[in-house]
Design a protein around this motif. Structure first.
Motif, short mmCIF file in Angstrom:
data_model
loop_
_atom_site.label_atom_id
_atom_site.label_comp_id
_atom_site.label_asym_id
_atom_site.label_seq_id
_atom_site.Cartn_x
_atom_site.Cartn_y
_atom_site.Cartn_z
N LEU A 1 36.84 42.06 39.73
CA LEU A 1 36.90 41.52 38.38
C LEU A 1 35.74 41.97 37.51
CD1 LEU A 1 37.96 37.89 39.33
CD2 LEU A 1 39.42 39.79 38.68
N GLY A 2 34.76 42.64 38.12
CA GLY A 2 33.61 43.11 37.36
C GLY A 2 32.76 41.99 36.82
N GLU B 1 45.32 30.45 49.84
CA GLU B 1 46.13 29.29 49.47
C GLU B 1 45.41 27.96 49.70
OE1 GLU B 1 49.67 29.59 51.74
OE2 GLU B 1 48.67 29.40 53.68
N ILE B 2 44.29 27.97 50.41
CA ILE B 2 43.54 26.73 50.60
C ILE B 2 42.72 26.38 49.36
CG2 ILE B 2 43.41 26.94 53.10
CD1 ILE B 2 40.59 28.07 52.78
N GLY B 3 42.69 27.28 48.36
CA GLY B 3 41.97 27.01 47.12
C GLY B 3 40.60 27.63 47.10
N LEU B 4 40.50 28.89 46.66
CA LEU B 4 39.23 29.61 46.60
C LEU B 4 38.98 30.12 45.19
CD1 LEU B 4 39.30 31.81 49.84
CD2 LEU B 4 38.32 29.53 49.55
N THR B 5 37.72 30.18 44.81
CA THR B 5 37.35 30.83 43.56
C THR B 5 37.31 32.34 43.80
OG1 THR B 5 34.98 30.82 44.05
CG2 THR B 5 35.90 28.85 42.98
N PRO B 6 37.28 33.15 42.73
CA PRO B 6 37.15 34.60 42.93
C PRO B 6 35.90 34.97 43.74
CG PRO B 6 37.86 34.16 40.70
CD PRO B 6 37.54 32.82 41.31
N THR C 1 43.78 42.14 39.05
CA THR C 1 43.11 40.94 38.58
C THR C 1 43.70 39.73 39.28
OG1 THR C 1 42.49 39.68 36.59
CG2 THR C 1 44.68 40.68 36.62
N VAL C 2 43.23 38.55 38.90
CA VAL C 2 43.75 37.31 39.48
C VAL C 2 44.09 36.34 38.36
CG1 VAL C 2 42.47 37.56 41.64
CG2 VAL C 2 41.44 36.29 39.74
N ALA C 3 45.11 35.52 38.60
CA ALA C 3 45.41 34.40 37.73
C ALA C 3 44.65 33.19 38.24
CB ALA C 3 46.91 34.12 37.71
N LEU C 4 44.11 32.40 37.32
CA LEU C 4 43.33 31.23 37.69
C LEU C 4 44.03 29.96 37.25
CD1 LEU C 4 39.78 32.47 36.60
CD2 LEU C 4 40.82 32.58 38.88
N PHE D 1 44.88 35.19 33.16
CA PHE D 1 44.24 36.08 34.13
C PHE D 1 42.76 36.24 33.84
CE2 PHE D 1 48.69 37.05 34.53
CZ PHE D 1 48.85 37.22 35.89
N ALA D 2 41.99 36.49 34.91
CA ALA D 2 40.54 36.50 34.81
C ALA D 2 39.98 37.77 34.19
CB ALA D 2 39.93 36.30 36.20
N ARG D 3 40.79 38.78 34.05
CA ARG D 3 40.31 40.05 33.52
C ARG D 3 41.00 40.34 32.20
NH1 ARG D 3 39.62 45.38 37.33
NH2 ARG D 3 38.39 46.65 35.89
N ASN D 4 40.23 40.70 31.20
CA ASN D 4 40.78 40.97 29.88
C ASN D 4 41.66 42.21 29.92
OD1 ASN D 4 41.32 41.31 27.19
ND2 ASN D 4 39.19 41.19 26.52
N VAL D 5 42.91 42.08 29.48
CA VAL D 5 43.82 43.22 29.50
C VAL D 5 43.90 43.91 28.14
CG1 VAL D 5 45.18 42.16 31.32
CG2 VAL D 5 45.87 41.84 28.94
N MET D 6 43.17 43.40 27.15
CA MET D 6 43.26 43.97 25.81
C MET D 6 42.89 45.45 25.80
SD MET D 6 44.26 41.67 23.57
CE MET D 6 43.62 42.22 21.99
#
Length: 373
Positions: free
Chosen positions: A287-288, A273-278, A115-118, A100-105
């Motif tokens: 995502l900050g 679903e066509i394939g986009l970046t954040p 957040t999003v999975a990449l 995932f693109a955002r740190n969950v720590m």
């Protein structure tokens, strides 16, 4: 009468909250999936439609009335087609950080983040709410059609020495969303034991509901206030019946999708679903990560006619994008769409053509709730 209890328990060494599960639940299949409470929806007058691999209630006879109740009072949605993946173990946070693109720590126990999975190319593969349910356990609530992809991505990201378990609980549990400006007051008045504490946005609490473990998070993807409950099917039915007796309307996917698009909240399918970046999906703020450069962006567009996903967006004779979501807005009385458009034509006021008719980019979101003074 107390609903039937299903067997279930905590994952070995996982700690934290885990939902009740049914013994012997089969693994996901490619065939059409049905909600655990489908019979209850059918008895309530639901008209069903297929969305991806799921059969969902489209409405219960009057989608516009359901949408109006969402905007003015409170409704309950069955969102059980969304994935629920439990990730636990001492390396659970590290594993999530690989996907995932955002740190969950830094998430505190009892808190959630969006957040999003990449994928390996940096494209969005899932949009998720991650709830820290215990010291070393997290619940990932993601997009319906991406469940198997996300499970595989998490499994594939594990190092050999990782202490992390990935358990798909989607078919064993339910998600009910109690949503609308009157959601909190309704729960406190009619189901006080389903809201055991005052919750801030994206705060979560585990509790016992009529003998079942449950989890509630203050969150909504409609722009309204809301609470999402994850609980066993029998407990979900009990909660739904209590709310129904209190006069709360069941609302279907049509009302939900209309509200989502009015708020310009993207869904993986069909928007990404066509394939986009954040950055292309307009998720930088979520995502900050600040404003990243993007050659195409997801825009809000007003249309004159309803069109399907994939319909080209034209600037003169030049194709500059395509429509991804399109609905007739009950709030605005207009046809609205989310479309991926070349950034040079993505500014509010840009004159375009969609489906042979004039269209225009407008500022996001289409609809914004008027707050009380």
């Amino acid at each position: 009468m107390r609903p039937q209890r299903f067997s279930g328990g905590r994952p070995p060494g996982g700690g934290g909250w885990t939902p009740e599960v049914r013994a012997g639940v089969s693994q996901p299949q490619a065939s059409l999936a049905r909600l655990a409470l489908r019979e209850h929806h059918a008895a309530a007058g639901a008209k069903f439609r297929v969305c991806g691999l799921w059969e969902l209630p489209a409405d219960y006879g009057d989608a516009q009335a359901e949408h109006a109740a969402l905007r003015s009072s409170v409704v309950v949605f069955d969102r059980s087609h969304r994935s629920r993946i439990l990730v636990s173990g001492t390396d659970a946070a590290d594993l999530l950080g690989r996907v995932f693109a955002r740190n969950v720590m830094g998430i505190e126990e009892g808190r959630a983040v969006r957040t999003v999975a990449l994928d390996e190319c940096g494209l969005v593969g899932d949009i998720a709410l991650i709830v820290r349910t215990g010291a070393i356990s997290y619940l990932v609530c993601g997009e319906p059609g991406q469940r198997q992809w996300t499970v595989a991505r998490l499994q594939g990201a594990k190092a050999e020495d990782f202490d992390a378990r990935v358990e798909d609980r989607t078919l064993a549990t339910c998600t009910l969303a109690v949503t609308g400006p009157g959601a909190e007051a309704t729960l406190r008045e009619h189901v006080a034991d389903a809201l055991p504490a005052a919750l801030e946005p994206l705060q979560s609490v585990a509790f016992e509901f009529h003998g079942f473990r449950a989890l509630v998070t203050r969150t909504s993807d409609t722009g309204e206030d809301g609470f999402e409950f994850v609980l066993a099917p029998a407990a979900a039915l009990h909660l739904m019946q209590i709310l129904g007796t209190a006069g709360v309307l069941l609302a279907g996917d049509t009302a939900h999708e209309t509200a989502r698009i009015e708020e310009c909240i993207p869904a993986y399918s069909p928007d990404l679903e066509i394939g986009l970046t954040p950055a292309e999906a307009g998720l930088d703020a979520l995502l900050g990560i600040g404003g990243s450069a993007a050659e195409r962006v997801l825009c809000a567009v007003i249309l004159e006619n309803e069109v399907t996903a994939g319909t080209p967006v034209m600037a003169g004779a030049l194709a500059v994008g395509e429509v991804r979501s399109c609905v007739r807005s009950f709030s605005l009385g207009a046809i609205i769409a989310l479309a991926v458009i070349d950034q040079r034509h993505s500014f509010p006021g840009a004159a375009l053509v969609v489906g042979g008719r004039p269209a225009a980019v407008v500022a996001r979101p289409f609809y914004r709730r008027r707050r009380e003074a």
